[in-house]
Design a protein around this motif. Sequence first.
Motif, PDB file in Angstrom:
ATOM      1  N   GLY A 133       0.788  -1.226   0.000  1.00 41.44           N
ATOM      2  CA  GLY A 133       0.000   0.000   0.000  1.00 41.44           C
ATOM      3  C   GLY A 133       0.815   1.268   0.000  1.00 41.44           C
ATOM      4  O   GLY A 133       0.321   2.340   0.386  1.00 41.44           O
ATOM      5  N   HIS A 134       2.079   1.193  -0.463  1.00 35.35           N
ATOM      6  CA  HIS A 134       2.943   2.370  -0.476  1.00 35.35           C
ATOM      7  C   HIS A 134       2.875   3.078  -1.826  1.00 35.35           C
ATOM      8  O   HIS A 134       2.809   2.434  -2.870  1.00 35.35           O
ATOM      9  N   ASP A 135       2.927   4.391  -1.774  1.00 37.89           N
ATOM     10  CA  ASP A 135       2.923   5.211  -2.987  1.00 37.89           C
ATOM     11  C   ASP A 135       4.312   5.141  -3.635  1.00 37.89           C
ATOM     12  O   ASP A 135       5.334   5.315  -2.952  1.00 37.89           O
ATOM     13  N   PRO A 136       4.384   4.904  -4.949  1.00 35.27           N
ATOM     14  CA  PRO A 136       5.685   4.878  -5.635  1.00 35.27           C
ATOM     15  C   PRO A 136       6.501   6.136  -5.458  1.00 35.27           C
ATOM     16  O   PRO A 136       7.734   6.098  -5.582  1.00 35.27           O
ATOM     17  N   ILE A 137       5.855   7.265  -5.144  1.00 32.79           N
ATOM     18  CA  ILE A 137       6.587   8.517  -4.983  1.00 32.79           C
ATOM     19  C   ILE A 137       7.534   8.472  -3.794  1.00 32.79           C
ATOM     20  O   ILE A 137       8.473   9.268  -3.686  1.00 32.79           O
ATOM     21  N   ARG A 138       7.306   7.520  -2.874  1.00 32.59           N
ATOM     22  CA  ARG A 138       8.172   7.400  -1.693  1.00 32.59           C
ATOM     23  C   ARG A 138       9.463   6.651  -2.006  1.00 32.59           C
ATOM     24  O   ARG A 138      10.384   6.637  -1.187  1.00 32.59           O
ATOM     25  N   VAL A 139       9.552   6.023  -3.173  1.00 33.78           N
ATOM     26  CA  VAL A 139      10.769   5.309  -3.556  1.00 33.78           C
ATOM     27  C   VAL A 139      11.849   6.328  -3.910  1.00 33.78           C
ATOM     28  O   VAL A 139      11.678   7.146  -4.814  1.00 33.78           O
ATOM     29  N   CYS A 140      12.969   6.267  -3.201  1.00 31.21           N
ATOM     30  CA  CYS A 140      14.036   7.253  -3.433  1.00 31.21           C
ATOM     31  C   CYS A 140      15.218   6.661  -4.185  1.00 31.21           C
ATOM     32  O   CYS A 140      16.132   7.397  -4.581  1.00 31.21           O
ATOM     33  N   GLY A 141      15.234   5.351  -4.389  1.00 31.89           N
ATOM     34  CA  GLY A 141      16.347   4.744  -5.106  1.00 31.89           C
ATOM     35  C   GLY A 141      16.117   3.268  -5.356  1.00 31.89           C
ATOM     36  O   GLY A 141      15.280   2.636  -4.703  1.00 31.89           O
ATOM     37  N   ILE A 142      16.854   2.731  -6.326  1.00 30.65           N
ATOM     38  CA  ILE A 142      16.743   1.316  -6.702  1.00 30.65           C
ATOM     39  C   ILE A 142      18.151   0.749  -6.854  1.00 30.65           C
ATOM     40  O   ILE A 142      19.046   1.402  -7.395  1.00 30.65           O
ATOM     41  N   GLY A 143      18.339  -0.466  -6.363  1.00 29.26           N
ATOM     42  CA  GLY A 143      19.601  -1.170  -6.534  1.00 29.26           C
ATOM     43  C   GLY A 143      19.373  -2.501  -7.227  1.00 29.26           C
ATOM     44  O   GLY A 143      18.427  -3.219  -6.897  1.00 29.26           O
ATOM     45  N   ILE A 144      20.206  -2.825  -8.202  1.00 29.72           N
ATOM     46  CA  ILE A 144      20.088  -4.076  -8.960  1.00 29.72           C
ATOM     47  C   ILE A 144      21.467  -4.709  -9.066  1.00 29.72           C
ATOM     48  O   ILE A 144      22.435  -4.037  -9.434  1.00 29.72           O
ATOM     49  N   ASP A 145      21.563  -6.003  -8.721  1.00 31.32           N
ATOM     50  CA  ASP A 145      22.831  -6.693  -8.948  1.00 31.32           C
ATOM     51  C   ASP A 145      22.659  -7.800  -9.974  1.00 31.32           C
ATOM     52  O   ASP A 145      21.583  -8.393 -10.098  1.00 31.32           O
ATOM     53  N   LEU A 146      23.735  -8.041 -10.742  1.00 30.52           N
ATOM     54  CA  LEU A 146      23.728  -8.978 -11.867  1.00 30.52           C
ATOM     55  C   LEU A 146      24.975  -9.864 -11.820  1.00 30.52           C
ATOM     56  O   LEU A 146      26.029  -9.431 -11.346  1.00 30.52           O
ATOM     57  N   PRO A 147      24.901 -11.083 -12.365  1.00 33.49           N
ATOM     58  CA  PRO A 147      26.045 -11.993 -12.334  1.00 33.49           C
ATOM     59  C   PRO A 147      27.025 -11.781 -13.484  1.00 33.49           C
ATOM     60  O   PRO A 147      27.325 -12.694 -14.260  1.00 33.49           O
ATOM     61  N   GLY A 148      27.516 -10.560 -13.620  1.00 30.56           N
ATOM     62  CA  GLY A 148      28.461 -10.244 -14.680  1.00 30.56           C
ATOM     63  C   GLY A 148      29.177  -8.953 -14.379  1.00 30.56           C
ATOM     64  O   GLY A 148      28.846  -8.247 -13.417  1.00 30.56           O
ATOM     65  N   SER A 149      30.179  -8.616 -15.181  1.00 32.12           N
ATOM     66  CA  SER A 149      30.900  -7.360 -15.001  1.00 32.12           C
ATOM     67  C   SER A 149      29.987  -6.202 -15.409  1.00 32.12           C
ATOM     68  O   SER A 149      29.375  -6.234 -16.472  1.00 32.12           O
ATOM     69  N   VAL A 150      29.931  -5.200 -14.553  1.00 33.94           N
ATOM     70  CA  VAL A 150      29.012  -4.085 -14.740  1.00 33.94           C
ATOM     71  C   VAL A 150      29.768  -2.764 -14.638  1.00 33.94           C
ATOM     72  O   VAL A 150      30.611  -2.591 -13.764  1.00 33.94           O
ATOM     73  N   ASN A 151      29.480  -1.865 -15.539  1.00 37.58           N
ATOM     74  CA  ASN A 151      29.958  -0.498 -15.410  1.00 37.58           C
ATOM     75  C   ASN A 151      28.963   0.227 -14.511  1.00 37.58           C
ATOM     76  O   ASN A 151      27.881   0.613 -14.958  1.00 37.58           O
ATOM     77  N   HIS A 152      29.305   0.375 -13.245  1.00 38.31           N
ATOM     78  CA  HIS A 152      28.337   0.930 -12.301  1.00 38.31           C
ATOM     79  C   HIS A 152      28.073   2.409 -12.547  1.00 38.31           C
ATOM     80  O   HIS A 152      27.082   2.949 -12.077  1.00 38.31           O
ATOM     81  N   THR A 153      28.956   3.070 -13.307  1.00 37.06           N
ATOM     82  CA  THR A 153      28.735   4.478 -13.641  1.00 37.06           C
ATOM     83  C   THR A 153      27.655   4.633 -14.705  1.00 37.06           C
ATOM     84  O   THR A 153      26.752   5.470 -14.590  1.00 37.06           O
ATOM     85  N   SER A 154      27.721   3.810 -15.750  1.00 35.31           N
ATOM     86  CA  SER A 154      26.750   3.899 -16.843  1.00 35.31           C
ATOM     87  C   SER A 154      25.523   3.017 -16.619  1.00 35.31           C
ATOM     88  O   SER A 154      24.495   3.213 -17.266  1.00 35.31           O
ATOM     89  N   LEU A 203      21.181   2.195  -9.068  1.00 34.02           N
ATOM     90  CA  LEU A 203      22.543   1.664  -9.025  1.00 34.02           C
ATOM     91  C   LEU A 203      22.527   0.236  -9.565  1.00 34.02           C
ATOM     92  O   LEU A 203      21.748  -0.598  -9.104  1.00 34.02           O
ATOM     93  N   VAL A 204      23.390  -0.041 -10.540  1.00 29.67           N
ATOM     94  CA  VAL A 204      23.531  -1.388 -11.102  1.00 29.67           C
ATOM     95  C   VAL A 204      24.927  -1.879 -10.729  1.00 29.67           C
ATOM     96  O   VAL A 204      25.925  -1.195 -10.960  1.00 29.67           O
ATOM     97  N   GLU A 205      25.003  -3.095 -10.161  1.00 25.03           N
ATOM     98  CA  GLU A 205      26.268  -3.588  -9.628  1.00 25.03           C
ATOM     99  C   GLU A 205      26.430  -5.087  -9.893  1.00 25.03           C
ATOM    100  O   GLU A 205      25.445  -5.800 -10.077  1.00 25.03           O
ATOM    101  N   ASN A 206      27.660  -5.541  -9.947  1.00 28.47           N
ATOM    102  CA  ASN A 206      27.950  -6.971 -10.000  1.00 28.47           C
ATOM    103  C   ASN A 206      27.500  -7.629  -8.698  1.00 28.47           C
ATOM    104  O   ASN A 206      27.626  -7.040  -7.617  1.00 28.47           O
ATOM    105  N   ASP A 207      26.991  -8.862  -8.781  1.00 32.42           N
ATOM    106  CA  ASP A 207      26.409  -9.489  -7.592  1.00 32.42           C
ATOM    107  C   ASP A 207      27.427  -9.738  -6.482  1.00 32.42           C
ATOM    108  O   ASP A 207      27.174  -9.442  -5.310  1.00 32.42           O
ATOM    109  N   ALA A 208      28.604 -10.276  -6.806  1.00 30.63           N
ATOM    110  CA  ALA A 208      29.602 -10.564  -5.775  1.00 30.63           C
ATOM    111  C   ALA A 208      30.102  -9.285  -5.115  1.00 30.63           C
ATOM    112  O   ALA A 208      30.331  -9.240  -3.897  1.00 30.63           O
ATOM    113  N   LYS A 209      30.271  -8.223  -5.892  1.00 30.58           N
ATOM    114  CA  LYS A 209      30.711  -6.949  -5.330  1.00 30.58           C
ATOM    115  C   LYS A 209      29.648  -6.384  -4.390  1.00 30.58           C
ATOM    116  O   LYS A 209      29.961  -5.866  -3.308  1.00 30.58           O
ATOM    117  N   ALA A 210      28.386  -6.459  -4.812  1.00 30.55           N
ATOM    118  CA  ALA A 210      27.301  -5.963  -3.967  1.00 30.55           C
ATOM    119  C   ALA A 210      27.208  -6.770  -2.682  1.00 30.55           C
ATOM    120  O   ALA A 210      27.017  -6.210  -1.590  1.00 30.55           O
TER     121      ALA A 210
END
Length: 341
Positions: free
Chosen positions: A125-146, A176-183
Motif C-alpha cells: 500500500g505504499h505510494d511509488p513517490i516514496r521510492v528514493c532509489g533502486i539497486g540491482i545486482d547482476l552476475p556479470g561485469s558491470v559499469n556501475h557508472t553507466s 545503481l547497477v552492480e555486479n552481484d559478488a561486489k554488492a
Amino acid sequence: MTAGQVLQLIRRGTCRTRKELIEHTGLSRSTITDRVDRLIEAGYIHESGVGASGGGRPPSVLDVDSVNHLVLVADLGATHAKVALTDLAARPLAEERSELRIERGPEAVLSWVSRAFQRLLDKTGHDPIRVCGIGIDLPGSVNHTSGRVIRSFLMPGWDDHPVREAIRETFDVPILVENDAKAMALGEWWASWRETPSLMLIKASTGIGAGIVIDGKIYRGVGEAAGNIGHVRLNETDERVCTCGSRGCVASWASGQAIANDLGQARSRDVVKLVQAGDPKAIMLTQEAGRTLGIVLATAVSLLNPGVLVLAGDMAETGEHYLTGIERASTGAACPTTPAT
C-alpha cells in the motif's frame, strides 16, 4: 561535500552531531547547518535525542529517518530473481522470488523486475513517490557508472544493455547497477565487519566470483574486472571447457554448475539438496571442488591479506563439505585471515 555525503557519515555512525560533522569534515558551521537542514526537510534524517554535553547546551543527535523513504532492490542470479522493498534502514517490508533464468534476456527479465517492484508497492500500500532509489545486482561485469553490463559469460544478450534506462522507464529515481559478488561483499562488510579494513567475499553458485572491499569501498580494478576469480586457469591443457571458452578455469571444476554437471543435475541448488541429503558422491565431488577453489584462494589471500574471507552463494549451504575442502587447500597461506560463511 554534498548533502548525500553528509548523510553517509550519519548513516555509518561516523558523525552523530553537527559538532562532530564540523570537526570531521572541516566545513564551516553554516555549511554543515545548511546540509543538515536540507536533509531534515527532505525527510532523510531527524533529531533522535540529545548527546552528552561537554559544557553548555547538549547537542542534538542526528539519525537516519528510515520511515519516510523506500528503496527497491533486485538480486538477479543465473537461475533466480529476487526483489524486495525496504526502508532506509534496509529492513525488508516485502519480498518476491522467482525461478527466472538470466539467459532469457534483458527484456524478459527486466520487465519481470519492473512488474514485481510494482506488485510489492501494491501489496504494502505504499505510494511509488516514496521510492528514493533502486539497486540491482547482476552476475556479470558491470559499469556501475553507466549502469550497463560490460560482459558476462552467463548472460547472453546482455552485453552493453542499458539496464538503468530500462528500469527508469517505470521508476524515475536514482538507480545503481552492480555486479552481484561486489554488492554482496559490500553488504556483508556493512552488516557485520565494519571494523575490518579489508574483506574478500567468494560467491560460489552457478559460477564463481569475488568481491573485494578495502577501507569500506569496493575495489573494482581496471575495467571493473577485479574479482573475476572463477576464470583463473589451473591447467590450460584440461579437457573441460569453461563458459568463457577457455580450458582449465577454476569455475569449470569448482563451481556449483560444474558439480551439477558431474552429477547429472541441472543446477547448483540440486547439488546442495543432494549434499544435505547425505549423497556420498555429491559430498565427495563437493569436497574436491572446495579443494580446487582453495588452491586459488591461497594465492589470493597471500596477495591481498584480507581481514575476513567470506564464502557465500549456493555452495556455502553445503556446510562443512565445501568449506573444509577450501580450508585444507588454503592452509599455509602466508597471511592469516578470519573465515566466515
